[in-house]
Enzyme design. Structure first.
Site, PDB file in Angstrom:
ATOM      1  N   CYS A 404       0.856  -1.219  -0.074  1.00 23.28           N
ATOM      2  CA  CYS A 404      -0.004   0.068   0.062  1.00 23.28           C
ATOM      3  C   CYS A 404       0.708   1.268   0.026  1.00 23.28           C
ATOM      4  CB  CYS A 404      -1.085   0.125   1.076  1.00 23.28           C
ATOM      5  SG  CYS A 404      -0.114  -0.533   2.706  1.00 23.28           S
ATOM      6  N   ASP A 528      -7.441   5.362  -1.569  1.00 24.80           N
ATOM      7  CA  ASP A 528      -7.220   4.394  -0.893  1.00 24.80           C
ATOM      8  C   ASP A 528      -6.407   3.368  -1.796  1.00 24.80           C
ATOM      9  OD1 ASP A 528      -7.207   1.772   0.781  1.00 24.80           O
ATOM     10  OD2 ASP A 528      -9.079   2.074   1.585  1.00 24.80           O
ATOM     11  N   HIS A 530      -5.760   0.196  -1.059  1.00 25.01           N
ATOM     12  CA  HIS A 530      -5.928  -1.064  -0.893  1.00 25.01           C
ATOM     13  C   HIS A 530      -6.832  -1.764  -1.898  1.00 25.01           C
ATOM     14  CE1 HIS A 530      -4.370   0.645   3.002  1.00 25.01           C
ATOM     15  NE2 HIS A 530      -4.026  -0.593   2.919  1.00 25.01           N
TER      16      HIS A 530
END
Length: 571
Positions: A404, A528, A530
């Protein structure tokens, strides 16, 4: 003899003058004594869009502007110093004043309105034109003059992409086929059709599409102008001339802007002017090459369109394909000075080029995924410019569960690339790991591992790979994140770069903040990394992979470090 039309006092008083707000801001800080104004003059409205600081009156500065923006006036410190051949005069005294030339060639004071943007249609022409060059500059100039005559004759026709609409140039007006002669530019969009549509578009009621550029193709008349009147038009003509010349096929991509309400029959001549301006730009580059190299070693220049936020209009520049951004620094500095733009950030590097809809469609990563979200709030500060959304599993690389922070770093580096600060490609995970090994931060075994990195490693890579410095912020608990809200907001206002944040075992990218002063609370706009799915913008927004998060999003039992990259001062 046709009587020349003059502007009456009544017409002067009824004419509305509109100034673009970016123009007003630039004039407020402008230190020069005079400048040339460019804009659009319609029946009842004059819109002043930009100005150029033209140091040399014989230079064709307007060739870098889109066709449709024409010289309409002048700016000065004193009205007496502005020539009467200007229709509009802007004078900076204690405050900005506007004047319009009246029937008696004198200037009359008129009010003006300031707007943040002007709703204009963007017209593009993509075509190829063969250009003849000679080792003798005077011969090249003759070739150019003949080609310009052809472009601005009635030999040009334009066909609108995804439609059956054609414009045949005939002086200032064009003859329309496939649409009524009296349609305006906005109505032209209703005649566009998809490839799989079979029935005539005229029988359908379609909505107006104003968020895309109207694309046109150029076609030439098939009748040779050199043919004598007594020769049948179908007769073949063969020419043989022995010259020390070279023929290049140049790719054109021109920009024009017109009001949506303008008659469509008016745009043919504007499209021809766009080709004329771009041809002159390209010929300047080609002739400069001829002064330093042989005619056989000429490189075809490339077209770059820009749409700087500080200008709010297009600028088109021609760059030699083999010249680096650094070698073009002197020319780019000149362009900054023509528009009186500061030299604190790149605006006309290749990486700053404007992205059209097709560019976004062809990008492997989604660009600016936050656009389209509700970005209003109490006190919102956002990332400036463009970035690419990098996330888990992209490029067929499985980094699920450990990559990440790498992806956040990739998004940040994409920002510097898309803002023109670097020409280097976005590094892979292995290249990031090798960078950290090379500077001694990690052992050799770190390369090709699945080990995490944090905000400090991100800052090391930015400094090593790009020469970019960073500020590190930290909080001992996620509950303290709102206490850093004002500092984060100031970062976005000043530097505008994405922020990498790491805490616990997770990393995210902050691209905006909304600080509520009355409650001292904040919302964070999160990108994000992820996300593991495909490049589906609807899913990414609706499922919260790019969206606002409350301060409770940050865990109270985790500490967080933030890497705030600083925008370099360079152009």
């Amino acid at each position: 003899m046709q009587k020349k039309k003059t502007t009456t006092h009544c017409e002067t008083m009824s004419t509305k003058v509109v100034l673009l707000s970016t123009l007003v801001k630039r004039l407020e800080r402008y230190q020069g004594e005079s400048a040339v104004l460019y804009g659009i003059k319609s029946v009842k409205t004059v819109t002043v869009v930009t100005f150029l600081n033209q140091q040399k009156v014989d230079e064709n500065y307007e060739n870098i502007l889109p066709a449709g923006l024409e010289r309409i006036g002048a700016f000065g410190r004193c009205l007496d110093e502005i020539n009467s051949d200007n229709y509009i005069a802007l004078v900076q005294d204690e405050k900005l004043k506007c004047f319009i030339q009246d029937q008696d060639n004198s200037f009359k004071s008129v009010p003006f309105k300031t707007v943040d943007d002007v709703d204009l249609a963007t017209l593009r022409v993509e075509t190829k034109i063969s250009v003849q060059l000679s080792s003798k500059e005077e011969e090249t100039d003759r070739f150019l003059e003949k080609l310009l005559d052809k472009i601005n004759s009635d030999a040009a026709s334009f066909v609108m992409d995804k439609s059956k609409v054609a414009l045949l140039c005939s002086g200032d007006k064009s003859v329309l086929y496939g649409a009524p002669q009296d349609v305006n530019v906005e109505e032209l969009t209703t005649y566009m059709q998809d490839e799989d549509e079979e029935e005539n578009i005229k029988t359908k009621k379609k909505s107006v599409v104003k968020d895309v550029a109207l694309l046109f193709k150029l076609y030439w008349s098939t009748v040779l102008e050199d043919a004598s009147s007594d020769v049948p038009q179908c007769a073949p003509l063969i020419y043989h001339q022995r010259r020390n010349s070279h023929v290049l096929c140049l790719s054109f991509d021109t920009i024009s802007v017109v009001p949506w309400s303008d008659p469509a029959e008016n745009i043919g001549s504007i499209l021809c002017m766009a080709i004329t301006r771009q041809l002159k730009l390209m010929m300047e580059d080609l002739k400069e090459q001829l002064r330093h190299t042989s005619i056989r070693n000429i490189e075809i220049p490339k077209i770059f369109h820009f749409h700087p936020e500080s200008l709010q209009h297009y600028v088109t520049l021609v760059y030699h394909p083999q010249r680096s951004d650094q070698s073009l620094e002197s020319y780019r500095k000149d362009v900054h000075q023509w528009f009186d733009l500061p030299l604190d950030r790149p605006i006309f590097k290749r990486g700053n080029k404007h992205w059209f809809a097709i560019d976004y469609e062809n990008s492997r990563q989604l660009i600016n995924t936050h656009m389209g979200l509700n970005l209003t709030g109490s006190n919102v500060s956002l990332v400036q410019g463009r970035y690419a959304y990098h996330h888990y599993m992209q490029d067929n690389f499985d980094d699920n569960g450990w990559g990440c922070a790498y992806r956040s770093l990739q998004s940040i580096i994409s920002w510097f690339r898309l803002q023109g600060y670097t020409e280097r490609t976005v590094p892979t995970h292995h290249e990031i790991q090798q960078c950290l090994v090379d500077i001694g931060d990690k052992p050799p075994s770190f390369v090709k591992s699945r080990q995490w990195i944090g905000s400090m490693e991100v800052s090391f890579c930015l400094q090593t790979l790009l020469g970019v410095e960073s500020t590190i912020l930290n909080v001992s608990s996620g509950a303290e994140m709102s206490s850093k809200a004002q500092q984060i907001a100031e970062h976005f206002r000043t530097h505008g770069t994405p922020i990498m944040i790491g805490g616990g075992v997770l990393a995210h990218t902050i691209i905006g903040i909304d600080f509520k002063e009355d409650t001292a609370d904040a919302r964070f706009l999160i990108l994000d990394p992820h996300y593991t799915g495909g490049e589906d913008l609807r899913v990414i927004r609706n499922k919260g992979w790019c969206n606002w998060k409350p301060s409770s999003f940050w865990k109270a039992d985790s500490f967080y470090n933030m890497c705030l990259p600083l925008r370099p001062t360079s152009f």
